[in-house]
Enzyme design. Structure first.
Site, short mmCIF file in Angstrom:
data_model
loop_
_atom_site.label_atom_id
_atom_site.label_comp_id
_atom_site.label_asym_id
_atom_site.label_seq_id
_atom_site.Cartn_x
_atom_site.Cartn_y
_atom_site.Cartn_z
N ASP A 10 0.86 -1.19 0.00
CA ASP A 10 0.00 0.00 0.00
C ASP A 10 0.89 1.23 0.00
O ASP A 10 1.95 1.24 0.65
CB ASP A 10 -0.91 0.02 1.24
CG ASP A 10 -2.05 -0.99 1.15
OD1 ASP A 10 -2.39 -1.39 0.03
OD2 ASP A 10 -2.58 -1.38 2.21
N ASP A 23 -7.25 -1.21 -4.51
CA ASP A 23 -8.32 -0.76 -3.62
C ASP A 23 -9.22 0.27 -4.32
O ASP A 23 -10.44 0.26 -4.14
CB ASP A 23 -7.72 -0.13 -2.35
CG ASP A 23 -6.95 -1.14 -1.52
OD1 ASP A 23 -7.27 -2.33 -1.60
OD2 ASP A 23 -6.03 -0.72 -0.79
#
Length: 208
Positions: free
Chosen positions: A151, A165
């Site tokens: 991330d 995402d």
């Protein structure tokens, strides 16, 4: 004698008429192939975009050293996430991996009934995003099935995500909009009272 010939020829005339009538259902497989292609293209773009940006983030960013993009509101901040989207459920990596496989099965089964471009976009984004994070789960450290997701997009300091995402959340929003409009996966809507008796043009299908 002529009457007998007319009667004998009637079945042949009907058969000829039936064979000459265009079969509109022949377009359905072609249309569905187009929707499958759209779904697959969106999935590939989402997946490749996710994986490429993760590789770049790993090469260019250093954990603990965020880079401002839009002031302090949007930053590039590299972390390894053992949990779900936005760092949720860090201690349930195996469970999340199994859930991801379940999502893939659901998408593939649902795609067989695809009849709407909106649903093709939604399922494509959902498939690409799910595969993006699942790839991390299966191939990255510490172990297959328990890999940590990369991330790097920091939103307002509240949570950190990635391109996968974004695709998953976008798919969820689009699915919600399609549900509000009453558009099913097959592209059809339930008939409403104002459509009754309005003619053959209102077949309830939606391809948008």
């Amino acid at each position: 004698m002529r009457d007998m010939q007319d009667e004998a020829g009637a079945p042949l005339t009907a058969a000829d008429a039936s064979t000459s009538t265009p079969d509109t259902t022949l377009d359905t497989p072609r249309d569905r192939r187009g929707l499958f292609l759209l779904l697959a293209t969106v999935a590939v773009v989402a997946y490749v975009g996710d994986q490429v940006t993760k590789v770049v983030a790993l090469r260019q960013l250093t954990p603990g050293e965020p880079v401002d993009v839009v002031g302090e509101f949007i930053r590039l901040n590299l972390i390894r996430n053992a949990g779900a989207a936005f760092s949720i459920a860090n201690s349930a990596t195996w469970v999340l991996t199994l859930i991801a496989f379940g999502v893939l099965v659901f998408i593939l089964r649902t795609a067989r009934r695809i009849g709407s471009r909106g649903w093709a976009w939604a399922l494509g984004m959902l498939l690409g995003g799910s595969l993006g994070n699942l790839t991390d789960r299966m191939l990255r450290e510490p172990a297959p099935g328990r890999g940590h997701v990369v991330d790097f997009i920091d939103y307002f300091g509240l949570f950190i995500g990635n391109v996968a995402d974004i695709a998953i959340v976008s798919a969820a929003v689009l699915i919600g909009l399609l549900a509000l409009r009453g558009v099913g996966v097959d592209g059809k809507r339930p008939h409403h009272g104002r459509h009754e008796g309005s003619g053959a043009g209102t077949d309830g299908a939606d391809h948008g």
